[in-house]
Design a protein around this motif. Sequence first.
Motif, PDB file in Angstrom:
ATOM      1  N   CYS A   2       0.855  -1.174   0.000  1.00 35.71           N
ATOM      2  CA  CYS A   2       0.000   0.000   0.000  1.00 35.71           C
ATOM      3  C   CYS A   2       0.894   1.227   0.000  1.00 35.71           C
ATOM      4  O   CYS A   2       1.535   1.541   1.017  1.00 35.71           O
TER       5      CYS A   2
ATOM      6  N   ASP B 157       1.316   7.079  -2.201  1.00 34.24           N
ATOM      7  CA  ASP B 157       0.566   7.864  -3.188  1.00 34.24           C
ATOM      8  C   ASP B 157      -0.762   7.197  -3.555  1.00 34.24           C
ATOM      9  O   ASP B 157      -1.365   7.528  -4.574  1.00 34.24           O
ATOM     10  N   GLY B 158      -1.216   6.216  -2.726  1.00 34.78           N
ATOM     11  CA  GLY B 158      -2.546   5.660  -2.894  1.00 34.78           C
ATOM     12  C   GLY B 158      -2.653   4.590  -3.943  1.00 34.78           C
ATOM     13  O   GLY B 158      -3.636   4.534  -4.679  1.00 34.78           O
TER      14      GLY B 158
ATOM     15  N   LEU C  55      -6.127   3.231  -5.134  1.00 38.17           N
ATOM     16  CA  LEU C  55      -7.042   2.795  -4.080  1.00 38.17           C
ATOM     17  C   LEU C  55      -8.480   3.239  -4.330  1.00 38.17           C
ATOM     18  O   LEU C  55      -9.426   2.548  -3.953  1.00 38.17           O
ATOM     19  N   ASN C  56      -8.646   4.426  -4.917  1.00 36.61           N
ATOM     20  CA  ASN C  56      -9.999   4.968  -5.095  1.00 36.61           C
ATOM     21  C   ASN C  56     -10.576   4.629  -6.464  1.00 36.61           C
ATOM     22  O   ASN C  56     -11.342   5.388  -7.030  1.00 36.61           O
TER      23      ASN C  56
ATOM     24  N   TYR D  95      -9.126   0.842   2.754  1.00 36.91           N
ATOM     25  CA  TYR D  95      -9.606   0.630   1.375  1.00 36.91           C
ATOM     26  C   TYR D  95      -9.656  -0.867   1.136  1.00 36.91           C
ATOM     27  O   TYR D  95      -8.708  -1.585   1.479  1.00 36.91           O
TER      28      TYR D  95
ATOM     29  N   TYR E  23      -4.647   2.921   6.410  1.00 31.31           N
ATOM     30  CA  TYR E  23      -3.735   4.046   6.640  1.00 31.31           C
ATOM     31  C   TYR E  23      -4.143   4.768   7.919  1.00 31.31           C
ATOM     32  O   TYR E  23      -5.348   4.901   8.199  1.00 31.31           O
TER      33      TYR E  23
ATOM     34  N   LEU F 181      -2.569  11.249   6.636  1.00 36.92           N
ATOM     35  CA  LEU F 181      -3.193  11.612   5.369  1.00 36.92           C
ATOM     36  C   LEU F 181      -3.382  13.113   5.271  1.00 36.92           C
ATOM     37  O   LEU F 181      -3.750  13.782   6.238  1.00 36.92           O
TER      38      LEU F 181
ATOM     39  N   PHE G  86      -3.953  11.526  -3.787  1.00 38.51           N
ATOM     40  CA  PHE G  86      -3.901  10.855  -2.500  1.00 38.51           C
ATOM     41  C   PHE G  86      -2.506  11.089  -1.923  1.00 38.51           C
ATOM     42  O   PHE G  86      -1.497  10.824  -2.568  1.00 38.51           O
TER      43      PHE G  86
ATOM     44  N   SER H  87      -0.069  10.523   1.665  1.00 41.71           N
ATOM     45  CA  SER H  87       0.072   9.949   3.000  1.00 41.71           C
ATOM     46  C   SER H  87       1.535  10.015   3.408  1.00 41.71           C
ATOM     47  O   SER H  87       2.432   9.790   2.584  1.00 41.71           O
TER      48      SER H  87
END
Length: 792
Positions: free
Chosen positions: A599, A602-603, A647-648, A663, A695, A700, A709, A711
Amino acid sequence: MALDFCLGVTLLLSMWTTAKCDIPKEAIQMECHDRFFVIAVDLAFTGSNPHFEAVDESGVYAITKQSAAQCGYSIGVLPMLGHVELRASYFSCHTENKDDEVFTFNFNLVVAIEGKIATYALNKTCSPSLPWSPREVTCEVNYMEVSVKSEVTCPSETKKEDWNAALKSAYTSATSDWQVMLHGDERVLPMNLSEAHKRGYAFHLTDSRLVLRAPYGQPESFSAEVKGVPVEAVHATLFSRQSWVVLMVDLVAACSMHEGSYDNSGYMMWDTPEVLHPLMTSESETRVKIGVDGELVEKPVAEERGYIVEKYNGTLQISIPYNAEGAIRKSLVSGDLFEFYVFALYLEQMLFGEDQMDTRLRAHRTLATPLLPRPLYSENRTVPEQRMFTVYLGDVPEDVGLVAVHLNGQVFTVPFMNVSSHTITKVIHPNNTHGYTLKVSMADPIVRQQFSKEDGAMQHTLEINYTLTVLPEYEPFYHLASVMAFTDVSPPVFDAVCTESGISFKLDRRPFDYLWEITIGSDLLTSELADQHGYIMSTDSNSLLLEVPLFSHGFKSTEATLKGFFGTFEITMRDPETSEVQSSSVKTCPFSTTELIMCSTDGRLTVVADLSLAMPNGGNPTRTNLRDKYCGPKETDGTRALFSFPLNSCGSTVKLGKEYVTYENEIFFSKKLRALKNPADPINNIDRVTVQCTYPLSGLFRLFSVYKFESDLAGVGRILHSLQSTEGLRSPTMEPTSVTQSPVYTTRRTRRPVSMRPGYQPPAKYIKVSSFLKNLPKKKGTLQSKINPRMY
């Protein structure tokens, strides 16, 4: 030159019972010269108090200080040369003389060895290489000697009054036995030779010569200055009455008593008049030869050696460089180190008179310089880039030795033993000197170090105190030196190696490593931090070893493929005052594993999943997809598939807790294809593979943004198989809290948020989080416990 004469009368009595032995050849040297015989015996064999005895047909005679001068011997102990030396005149007492051409010497050397007296017989036969001159005069260090041809009568230069007095006395008192008158005596009365012998004089009547010998300082001798040079002389008239004829012979010996001098230009000088006594010769031609240790050299050789003979105002001045060939050098300690030189001058003067009474005069004289400073020097030959002090101590005389070295107050005896960080090496030079090269590592703890921020360099300082001794007395003295060097300093650098279970880092400590802080991320590396994150750390004064297990805190995984992935760990070095990163040690290693989930910050979720239970018999991993059927695998093999997606997207759902966000997505094999492949296989028996990334909210910046994204930290992932227990988790887990929100679905085909159930607000584009997720508990069966990664 120091003279050491034997005296022992009682010792002589004990020698009668001692056995005579053969002396080792290497311990003795015997040589015949033009006018004398010499014996040199090694002091290492004789000890410090050797004795000599003269031997003839009538017995054995101890050579004492008094008898040596009267009998024609000179004995000297020469510690600078390491031997004891005896010189004997060819006309010395107890010497067998055959026709004044063959001389046989017999001596005993008496030494004490381990408390026992040992006697060694020494004998030698010599013949002069030069014919005898009408008159021969020898000026030894302790006596004068003159010999003339026996047929020579009184010289014409004799003073009339002296001659008349001697003649009158001779006519009135002469007998057939030889008598002598000593002209230094105020009464000038004749005496027989026995009486003269009692007064310290020696007379020898050989086949062809008459000999007179007298120690210096006799009451009858006289001293005067001749041409400004002090001279001592002895004058005797020897006579005998044969019937009506009276035989008379004048015997005169005169010697320069000049003690020598030393000038600032480095020359030892000695003066002697060209004519020392009127009775020896008239003003006429003089020829001079000089040498050393009883060996005369010709004028070209003398000039090559630097000898100078100058004549002025009736005086001969001999000048010899203080360090000329043949000079004996000796070191001496008197606070500092000094040296002096001793030169055994041997001089021959040939005086050619008008009366054909030629005179050969030979003189043994010892010249010595005053104490001369002998400074040693030290030279700093350090090359800072080599990080090694190199210091040379030079111009050390051959009779001086190094016994110890103090380095910043810590003493080390020479030679250094069991020390690898510093060494001492002796360097020999052809000019009878030597030196010492000292090498000391700048990393050695004895070197003082101080960091200068202004110069940005490390200052290394070494104070050296050399302890030396003068041999053979072992007198100590000291030489001080101080060296300093500046070196550029750099942050510590770890050596890293890949292991089967992680990465191992090793640091060889340096004295100045304290100038930096070692950190993992922004956290200072301590034993507490290592325990908290599962690192294995061991440290001592020499090294630091850190073993970082796979997937532990700070471990980054990248470039995942079905074959494996790359794991990277970074250790940073920071300025302790500014926390600015100065350097880092990064190591990336390849690993292989059956399943993997990553993971990213940067998502992006990357997963390698085992789909063998998710597919019916004969299934193909290429036919799998995520919740979004358009999101398929990037790579596959017989049973595994690699997915990598934001992730999104791809139908992922978001579960929001108080301190974390998760996620989630699933990997499917088409239900329709599953039914076609195996209609009898219930759907519920097919494994459902769920992947999650969790996360901490505190890390975040932009949550649920369709645009970006961000983190601080990588998320914690897990792989869930519905047909397996929770021990099938494939990555480190972060336990969710009990309160969650309903999933929010996103796909790659739409960017608008999907409506949520009534009562819930859609996710915010930006959320400010005040709490920080720390030390979430881990369930059993995490990826660390289930996966056995191996290197490839």
